[in-house]
Motif scaffolding. Structure first.
Motif, PDB file in Angstrom:
ATOM      1  N   CYS A   1      34.987   5.826  56.264  1.00 39.73           N
ATOM      2  CA  CYS A   1      34.922   7.144  55.607  1.00 39.73           C
ATOM      3  C   CYS A   1      33.705   7.269  54.704  1.00 39.73           C
ATOM      4  CB  CYS A   1      36.192   7.393  54.784  1.00 39.73           C
ATOM      5  SG  CYS A   1      37.631   7.815  55.792  1.00 39.73           S
ATOM      6  N   ASN A   2      33.458   6.268  53.879  1.00 34.20           N
ATOM      7  CA  ASN A   2      32.394   6.392  52.872  1.00 34.20           C
ATOM      8  C   ASN A   2      30.998   6.330  53.479  1.00 34.20           C
ATOM      9  OD1 ASN A   2      31.648   6.704  50.084  1.00 34.20           O
ATOM     10  ND2 ASN A   2      31.013   4.571  50.107  1.00 34.20           N
ATOM     11  N   GLN A   3      30.775   5.404  54.400  1.00 35.16           N
ATOM     12  CA  GLN A   3      29.419   5.221  54.917  1.00 35.16           C
ATOM     13  C   GLN A   3      29.152   5.998  56.208  1.00 35.16           C
ATOM     14  OE1 GLN A   3      28.378   1.059  55.145  1.00 35.16           O
ATOM     15  NE2 GLN A   3      29.057   0.678  53.055  1.00 35.16           N
ATOM     16  N   HIS A   4      30.118   5.973  57.129  1.00 32.93           N
ATOM     17  CA  HIS A   4      29.878   6.586  58.437  1.00 32.93           C
ATOM     18  C   HIS A   4      30.212   8.073  58.470  1.00 32.93           C
ATOM     19  CE1 HIS A   4      29.137   2.530  59.689  1.00 32.93           C
ATOM     20  NE2 HIS A   4      30.373   2.169  59.405  1.00 32.93           N
ATOM     21  N   LYS A   5      31.109   8.505  57.595  1.00 36.20           N
ATOM     22  CA  LYS A   5      31.487   9.926  57.551  1.00 36.20           C
ATOM     23  C   LYS A   5      31.018  10.591  56.254  1.00 36.20           C
ATOM     24  CE  LYS A   5      35.575   9.091  60.377  1.00 36.20           C
ATOM     25  NZ  LYS A   5      37.043   9.064  60.376  1.00 36.20           N
ATOM     26  N   HIS A   6      30.098   9.941  55.559  1.00 37.10           N
ATOM     27  CA  HIS A   6      29.510  10.468  54.325  1.00 37.10           C
ATOM     28  C   HIS A   6      30.572  10.881  53.302  1.00 37.10           C
ATOM     29  CE1 HIS A   6      25.670  10.283  56.336  1.00 37.10           C
ATOM     30  NE2 HIS A   6      26.191  10.941  57.337  1.00 37.10           N
ATOM     31  N   GLY A   7      31.575  10.030  53.146  1.00 35.31           N
ATOM     32  CA  GLY A   7      32.630  10.270  52.162  1.00 35.31           C
ATOM     33  C   GLY A   7      33.823  11.017  52.715  1.00 35.31           C
ATOM     34  N   ASN A   8      33.714  11.519  53.953  1.00 33.39           N
ATOM     35  CA  ASN A   8      34.817  12.272  54.563  1.00 33.39           C
ATOM     36  C   ASN A   8      35.306  13.334  53.570  1.00 33.39           C
ATOM     37  OD1 ASN A   8      36.770  13.081  56.361  1.00 33.39           O
ATOM     38  ND2 ASN A   8      37.828  11.108  56.432  1.00 33.39           N
ATOM     39  N   GLN A   9      34.355  14.166  53.097  1.00 30.58           N
ATOM     40  CA  GLN A   9      34.560  15.069  51.970  1.00 30.58           C
ATOM     41  C   GLN A   9      35.754  16.009  52.105  1.00 30.58           C
ATOM     42  OE1 GLN A   9      32.528  13.361  49.494  1.00 30.58           O
ATOM     43  NE2 GLN A   9      32.990  15.378  48.743  1.00 30.58           N
ATOM     44  N   LYS A  10      35.980  16.581  53.279  1.00 29.87           N
ATOM     45  CA  LYS A  10      37.102  17.523  53.427  1.00 29.87           C
ATOM     46  C   LYS A  10      38.427  16.836  53.125  1.00 29.87           C
ATOM     47  CE  LYS A  10      35.178  20.881  56.623  1.00 29.87           C
ATOM     48  NZ  LYS A  10      35.270  21.500  57.943  1.00 29.87           N
ATOM     49  N   GLU A  11      38.614  15.659  53.705  1.00 25.38           N
ATOM     50  CA  GLU A  11      39.859  14.914  53.489  1.00 25.38           C
ATOM     51  C   GLU A  11      39.954  14.408  52.053  1.00 25.38           C
ATOM     52  OE1 GLU A  11      42.406  14.710  55.631  1.00 25.38           O
ATOM     53  OE2 GLU A  11      41.226  16.021  56.927  1.00 25.38           O
ATOM     54  N   TYR A  12      38.832  13.971  51.507  1.00 27.66           N
ATOM     55  CA  TYR A  12      38.776  13.509  50.104  1.00 27.66           C
ATOM     56  C   TYR A  12      39.232  14.656  49.194  1.00 27.66           C
ATOM     57  CZ  TYR A  12      36.671  10.457  46.437  1.00 27.66           C
ATOM     58  OH  TYR A  12      36.439   9.616  45.365  1.00 27.66           O
TER      59      TYR A  12
END
Length: 178
Positions: free
Chosen positions: A121-132
């Protein structure tokens, strides 16, 4: 008259009888070697002090970031990823910022802004912002979430002494959690 007993040379470890009570090495050769060791020891300490004096604010911020991220990982040990609810195991854990450090440097060390997440989530999905964004209010509560949203535009002015103090505080918090 004071009697002087045998001693061990601090360099070669041979036994010798000193000529006076302050003699700590057996020969001129050992005295030179002893002085070389002392000078190297003194230089090492001096070099350490020089490095500390030459450290910039950004150097201290980088140290604080490492200590702070370690604290976040320790604090969130046993919790799931803040973005995907995946079980966090071992060293596959990042300290993920909800508001990025680049865009919101004032929230860099805000504990409500940083939570443990999986590397995916943090590195490959750039923080997975929507889910965060969906899960963060559940983790910290709606009041703290709203406060975080308010604080994002406040400036951060922090001195080197304050940074040093935060480094000390977070090191103490890490010790308490271990």
């Amino acid at each position: 008259m004071l009697k002087i007993y045998e001693r061990k040379c601090l360099v070669c470890k041979d036994k010798f009888t000193p000529k006076n009570s302050t003699q700590i090495v057996c020969s001129p050769f050992c005295a030179i070697e002893y002085m070389k060791k002392q000078n190297a020891k003194n230089w090492k300490q001096e070099k350490k002090e020089i490095k500390i004096k030459l450290m910039s604010k950004s150097d201290y911020l980088n140290i604080l970031q490492k200590v702070f991220n370690t604290y976040i990982r320790q604090r969130d040990k046993g919790k799931d990823c803040v973005s995907c609810d995946k079980k966090l195991i071992g060293n596959d854990v990042n300290a993920s910022h909800f508001f990025s450090v680049g865009a919101y440097p004032n929230l860099r060390f805000n504990e409500d802004n940083v939570h443990s997440s999986c590397i995916s989530c943090n590195q490959h999905k750039h923080g997975n912002q929507k889910e965060y964004d969906l899960r963060l209010p559940n983790r910290i509560g709606i009041e703290r979430y709203n406060k975080l949203l308010e604080d994002r535009n406040k400036p951060l002015k922090i001195s080197i002494d304050e940074i040093k103090e935060l480094i000390y505080i977070y090191k103490q918090k890490i010790k308490e959690l271990q």
